[in-house]
Design a protein around this motif. Structure first.
Motif, PDB file in Angstrom:
ATOM      1  N   SER A   1       0.883  -1.170   0.000  1.00 37.98           N
ATOM      2  CA  SER A   1       0.000   0.000   0.000  1.00 37.98           C
ATOM      3  C   SER A   1       0.922   1.222   0.000  1.00 37.98           C
ATOM      4  CB  SER A   1      -0.867  -0.021   1.265  1.00 37.98           C
ATOM      5  OG  SER A   1      -1.206   1.288   1.673  1.00 37.98           O
ATOM      6  N   THR A   2       0.615   2.201  -0.814  1.00 41.85           N
ATOM      7  CA  THR A   2       1.494   3.385  -0.856  1.00 41.85           C
ATOM      8  C   THR A   2       1.468   4.123   0.489  1.00 41.85           C
ATOM      9  OG1 THR A   2      -0.315   4.581  -1.948  1.00 41.85           O
ATOM     10  CG2 THR A   2       1.451   3.737  -3.370  1.00 41.85           C
ATOM     11  N   ASN A   3       0.332   4.048   1.211  1.00 42.79           N
ATOM     12  CA  ASN A   3       0.302   4.650   2.556  1.00 42.79           C
ATOM     13  C   ASN A   3       1.311   3.956   3.461  1.00 42.79           C
ATOM     14  OD1 ASN A   3      -1.872   6.216   1.694  1.00 42.79           O
ATOM     15  ND2 ASN A   3      -2.989   5.988   3.601  1.00 42.79           N
TER      16      ASN A   3
ATOM     17  N   GLN B   1      -0.947  -2.266  -6.039  1.00 42.05           N
ATOM     18  CA  GLN B   1      -0.892  -2.406  -4.585  1.00 42.05           C
ATOM     19  C   GLN B   1      -1.439  -3.794  -4.264  1.00 42.05           C
ATOM     20  OE1 GLN B   1      -1.682   1.677  -2.408  1.00 42.05           O
ATOM     21  NE2 GLN B   1      -3.447   1.151  -3.659  1.00 42.05           N
TER      22      GLN B   1
ATOM     23  N   GLY C   1      -3.999  -2.752  -0.911  1.00 44.15           N
ATOM     24  CA  GLY C   1      -4.520  -1.386  -0.854  1.00 44.15           C
ATOM     25  C   GLY C   1      -5.686  -1.323   0.134  1.00 44.15           C
ATOM     26  N   ARG C   2      -5.775  -0.207   0.863  1.00 39.09           N
ATOM     27  CA  ARG C   2      -6.822  -0.057   1.880  1.00 39.09           C
ATOM     28  C   ARG C   2      -7.708   1.132   1.580  1.00 39.09           C
ATOM     29  NH1 ARG C   2      -2.538  -0.045   5.118  1.00 39.09           N
ATOM     30  NH2 ARG C   2      -2.873   2.131   5.697  1.00 39.09           N
ATOM     31  N   GLY C   3      -8.998   0.980   1.909  1.00 40.15           N
ATOM     32  CA  GLY C   3      -9.913   2.103   1.856  1.00 40.15           C
ATOM     33  C   GLY C   3     -10.276   2.523   3.268  1.00 40.15           C
ATOM     34  N   ARG C   4     -11.256   3.396   3.396  1.00 45.83           N
ATOM     35  CA  ARG C   4     -11.681   3.844   4.717  1.00 45.83           C
ATOM     36  C   ARG C   4     -12.392   2.723   5.453  1.00 45.83           C
ATOM     37  NH1 ARG C   4     -15.381   8.021   5.087  1.00 45.83           N
ATOM     38  NH2 ARG C   4     -14.494   8.637   7.069  1.00 45.83           N
TER      39      ARG C   4
ATOM     40  N   TRP D   1      -8.991  -2.147  -0.974  1.00 45.27           N
ATOM     41  CA  TRP D   1      -9.097  -1.229  -2.119  1.00 45.27           C
ATOM     42  C   TRP D   1      -8.330  -1.831  -3.283  1.00 45.27           C
ATOM     43  CZ3 TRP D   1     -11.796   3.237  -2.994  1.00 45.27           C
ATOM     44  CH2 TRP D   1     -11.411   4.010  -4.085  1.00 45.27           C
TER      45      TRP D   1
ATOM     46  N   MET E   1      -1.693   6.904  -5.167  1.00 45.73           N
ATOM     47  CA  MET E   1      -0.587   7.762  -4.724  1.00 45.73           C
ATOM     48  C   MET E   1      -0.792   8.159  -3.262  1.00 45.73           C
ATOM     49  SD  MET E   1      -1.611  11.373  -6.618  1.00 45.73           S
ATOM     50  CE  MET E   1      -0.523  12.451  -5.655  1.00 45.73           C
TER      51      MET E   1
ATOM     52  N   LYS F   1     -18.401   7.950  -8.297  1.00 45.55           N
ATOM     53  CA  LYS F   1     -17.216   8.201  -7.467  1.00 45.55           C
ATOM     54  C   LYS F   1     -15.975   8.015  -8.338  1.00 45.55           C
ATOM     55  CE  LYS F   1     -14.704   6.409  -3.429  1.00 45.55           C
ATOM     56  NZ  LYS F   1     -14.806   5.850  -2.082  1.00 45.55           N
TER      57      LYS F   1
ATOM     58  N   GLY G   1     -11.244   8.136  -4.146  1.00 41.70           N
ATOM     59  CA  GLY G   1     -11.377   7.910  -2.706  1.00 41.70           C
ATOM     60  C   GLY G   1     -10.087   8.348  -2.026  1.00 41.70           C
ATOM     61  N   ILE G   2     -10.214   8.822  -0.802  1.00 39.42           N
ATOM     62  CA  ILE G   2      -9.053   9.377  -0.082  1.00 39.42           C
ATOM     63  C   ILE G   2      -8.994   8.766   1.314  1.00 39.42           C
ATOM     64  CG2 ILE G   2      -8.073  11.510   0.882  1.00 39.42           C
ATOM     65  CD1 ILE G   2      -9.472  12.961  -1.516  1.00 39.42           C
TER      66      ILE G   2
ATOM     67  N   ILE H   1      -4.474   8.609  -2.022  1.00 36.57           N
ATOM     68  CA  ILE H   1      -5.478   9.009  -3.020  1.00 36.57           C
ATOM     69  C   ILE H   1      -5.585   7.901  -4.063  1.00 36.57           C
ATOM     70  CG2 ILE H   1      -5.978  10.715  -4.839  1.00 36.57           C
ATOM     71  CD1 ILE H   1      -4.167  12.664  -3.091  1.00 36.57           C
TER      72      ILE H   1
HETATM   73  C1  BTN Z   1     -11.862   5.099   0.247  1.00 37.62           C
HETATM   74  O1  BTN Z   1     -12.625   5.664  -0.551  1.00 37.62           O
HETATM   75  O2  BTN Z   1     -12.274   4.222   1.015  1.00 37.62           O
HETATM   76  C2  BTN Z   1     -10.426   5.526   0.296  1.00 37.62           C
HETATM   77  C3  BTN Z   1      -9.582   4.792  -0.709  1.00 37.62           C
HETATM   78  C4  BTN Z   1      -8.112   5.209  -0.694  1.00 37.62           C
HETATM   79  C5  BTN Z   1      -7.270   4.369  -1.632  1.00 37.62           C
HETATM   80  C6  BTN Z   1      -5.868   4.892  -1.762  1.00 37.62           C
HETATM   81  S1  BTN Z   1      -4.987   4.163  -3.097  1.00 37.62           S
HETATM   82  C7  BTN Z   1      -3.501   4.895  -2.530  1.00 37.62           C
HETATM   83  C8  BTN Z   1      -3.510   4.759  -1.022  1.00 37.62           C
HETATM   84  N1  BTN Z   1      -3.006   3.471  -0.609  1.00 37.62           N
HETATM   85  C9  BTN Z   1      -3.923   2.746   0.019  1.00 37.62           C
HETATM   86  O3  BTN Z   1      -3.745   1.605   0.486  1.00 37.62           O
HETATM   87  N2  BTN Z   1      -5.085   3.411   0.065  1.00 37.62           N
HETATM   88  C10 BTN Z   1      -4.972   4.716  -0.557  1.00 37.62           C
END
Ligand code: BTN
Length: 241
Positions: free
Chosen positions: A12-14, A35, A38-41, A46, A55, A104, A107-108, A125
């Motif tokens: 995950s970039t975070n 990723q 990758g994770r969302g909220r 994700w 990013m 949409k 997502g952030i 993002i």
């Molecule tokens: C959401 O709408 O739930 C937020 C999604 C955020 C996804 C981005 S992709 C780049 C960064 N790395 C992650 O693991 N998540 C965010």
């Protein structure tokens, strides 16, 4: 030195920034083609498809942390308006999903953590740049849309990354009071019936405004109350927004 790091793949970039934040400079930005986690909220996973820009930007001790997530949403709106003039009417599904024509597109996920007396924030993002309508249907995301799908124009992810980073750095240095009216004017939930999801709890209310601290002001039979973006997800009672 501020820089953009381009990776083929990471979890995950975070997380990539978080693991290295002590040695990286303020406003370092990383982007990855793939990723693997990758994770969302709210703990959701994700998916990073080929047409998506993933990013993250590291902000060391930025001002006005509680509203940073809203200002990052505005920075994506700025970048989209600048690069896709036909898509200048972006909206925000509170707190920071960027919406174009009921889809949409972004997502952030902002995650903050303390180091000594400082609070650092990593803003992740995920921007849908060029996926097709068929792709979103196939993966079960009927409310998602890409900038290409909505404008007919495909721009390179690198250009979008650079523009968003440029705008995010400007917005992150400003206080929310300077963009409050602009943000409020973009929030699409105002006036809508919403479901406020906190853990397994759900509360139904009407979104009536955004407060000067960035909270969503809602109203139900018990009166008005503020909802903080860190805790909840907002769903429409009917439809998507
Ligand atoms: C959401 O709408 O739930 C937020 C999604 C955020 C996804 C981005 S992709 C780049 C960064 N790395 C992650 O693991 N998540 C965010």
């Amino acid at each position: 030195m501020n820089e953009i790091i381009f990776l083929d793949e990471t979890s995950s970039t975070n997380d990539w920034l978080r693991e290295r934040c002590e040695t990286l400079s303020d406003k370092t930005c990383v982007t990855a083609e793939r990723q693997t986690s990758g994770r969302g909220r709210r703990g959701h996973s994700w998916e990073t498809s080929e047409g998506m820009l993933a990013m993250s930007i590291l902000f060391k001790d930025p001002p006005d942390v509680p509203t940073l997530t809203a200002r990052i949403g505005l920075s994506v709106c700025d970048a989209v308006a600048e690069l896709y003039p036909a898509l200048s009417q972006t909206g925000i599904k509170w707190p920071n999903d960027v919406i174009v024509g009921n889809h949409k597109v972004c997502g952030i996920l902002c995650e903050s953590f303390g180091i000594g007396d400082c609070v650092n924030v990593i803003c992740g993002i995920g921007l849908n740049v060029s996926q097709s309508e068929e792709y979103f249907k196939k993966v079960g995301l009927p409310n998602a849309g890409s900038l290409k799908m909505l404008s007919g124009i495909e721009l390179p992810k690198k250009l979008l990354c650079e523009k968003i980073r440029e705008r995010a750095i400007i917005r992150a240095g400003e206080l929310f009071c300077g963009c409050y009216e602009e943000y409020r004017a973009r929030v699409l939930n105002i006036g809508k019936e919403v479901r406020i999801l906190r853990g397994n709890d759900e509360r139904r209310a009407r979104a009536v405004d955004v407060a000067e601290n960035g909270c969503l002001i809602c109203e139900d039979e018990g009166g008005r109350f503020e909802v903080n973006s860190g805790e909840v997800s907002i769903r429409a009672s009917e439809g998507y927004i």
